[in-house]
Write an enzyme that holds these catalytic residues in place. Structure first.
Site, PDB file in Angstrom:
ATOM      1  N   VAL A   1      47.503  81.057 -11.177  1.00 39.32           N
ATOM      2  CA  VAL A   1      48.194  81.802 -11.299  1.00 39.32           C
ATOM      3  C   VAL A   1      48.428  83.001 -11.977  1.00 39.32           C
ATOM      4  O   VAL A   1      49.601  82.791 -12.720  1.00 39.32           O
ATOM      5  CB  VAL A   1      49.276  81.653  -9.886  1.00 39.32           C
ATOM      6  CG1 VAL A   1      48.344  80.842  -8.275  1.00 39.32           C
ATOM      7  CG2 VAL A   1      50.473  80.773  -9.908  1.00 39.32           C
ATOM      8  N   SER A   2      48.532  83.968 -12.102  1.00 36.54           N
ATOM      9  CA  SER A   2      48.826  85.191 -13.162  1.00 36.54           C
ATOM     10  C   SER A   2      50.042  86.016 -12.622  1.00 36.54           C
ATOM     11  O   SER A   2      50.557  86.620 -13.518  1.00 36.54           O
ATOM     12  CB  SER A   2      47.369  86.282 -13.398  1.00 36.54           C
ATOM     13  OG  SER A   2      46.651  86.536 -12.234  1.00 36.54           O
ATOM     14  N   ILE A   3      50.395  85.698 -11.034  1.00 34.39           N
ATOM     15  CA  ILE A   3      51.267  86.466 -10.737  1.00 34.39           C
ATOM     16  C   ILE A   3      52.162  86.100 -10.526  1.00 34.39           C
ATOM     17  O   ILE A   3      51.922  84.851  -9.587  1.00 34.39           O
ATOM     18  CB  ILE A   3      50.861  87.523  -9.596  1.00 34.39           C
ATOM     19  CG1 ILE A   3      49.807  89.219  -9.897  1.00 34.39           C
ATOM     20  CG2 ILE A   3      52.006  88.747  -9.021  1.00 34.39           C
ATOM     21  CD1 ILE A   3      49.167  89.559  -9.041  1.00 34.39           C
TER      22      ILE A   3
END
Length: 186
Positions: free
Chosen positions: A10-12
């Site tokens: 997950v990047s956010i």
């Protein structure tokens, strides 16, 4: 016995990995074989879960990812990783690649990655051509503007021989005029 190793990212910070983990579990990955990189991780160790997942793999195993973009940022990186996995006897399975599941252990999945490799190579060549074209155009425009290959756009105009700038209480010798930068005292 070959096993499935799952990887999610997950990047956010607000994004959760629950959906990706559920997809990996539904694909047959055991809970203790799921590795997740979360947005809270610092840039220094942001791929620590991927590294751990890759270390957990051995010949005959399959790395399972929900979507291809979770595994890497560029097509070139993805293809290099897939080639490294293939060289170690590890398959790559993507659960959702534009609606289709791709497994490099199958002939169709292997062909999909070969097509991606060809597209990445073409993309690189097109980018190279655009850069070379841009450089050619810039060079041609400089010649059209009077032949000067370098134009001074910042800083004051060059002083004449009588107006030498002061440096550390003195002046530049004429031979160095314009080649040095004034020294600022701390």
């Amino acid at each position: 016995m070959p096993k499935l190793i799952g990887y999610a990212r997950v990047s956010i910070r607000q994004q959760g990995a629950d959906r990706q983990e559920a997809d990996l579990r539904a694909a047959g990955v055991r809970a203790d074989d799921v590795y997740v990189d979360r947005a809270e991780a610092t840039a220094r160790d942001s791929s620590s879960a991927l590294d751990a997942a890759l270390r957990a793999l051995s010949g005959g195993d399959t790395l399972v990812v929900p979507t291809l973009d979770r595994l890497g940022r560029s097509t070139g990186d993805l293809l290099r990783l897939a080639a490294e996995l293939r060289a170690e006897g590890v398959a790559l399975r993507v659960l959702d690649l534009d609606g289709a599941e791709v497994d490099t252990s199958t002939p169709t999945g292997s062909m999909m990655f070969a097509v991606m490799a060809a597209l990445e190579r073409m993309e690189s060549e097109l980018t190279r051509e655009r850069v070379l074209d841009s450089v050619s155009r810039r060079r041609a425009s400089r010649v059209d503007d009077g032949g000067s290959s370098r134009k001074r756009t910042d800083g004051p105009a060059q002083p004449s021989g009588q107006e030498l700038p002061e440096v550390a209480g003195g002046t530049h010798p004429p031979a160095l005029h314009g080649l040095t930068v004034p020294i600022k005292r701390l």
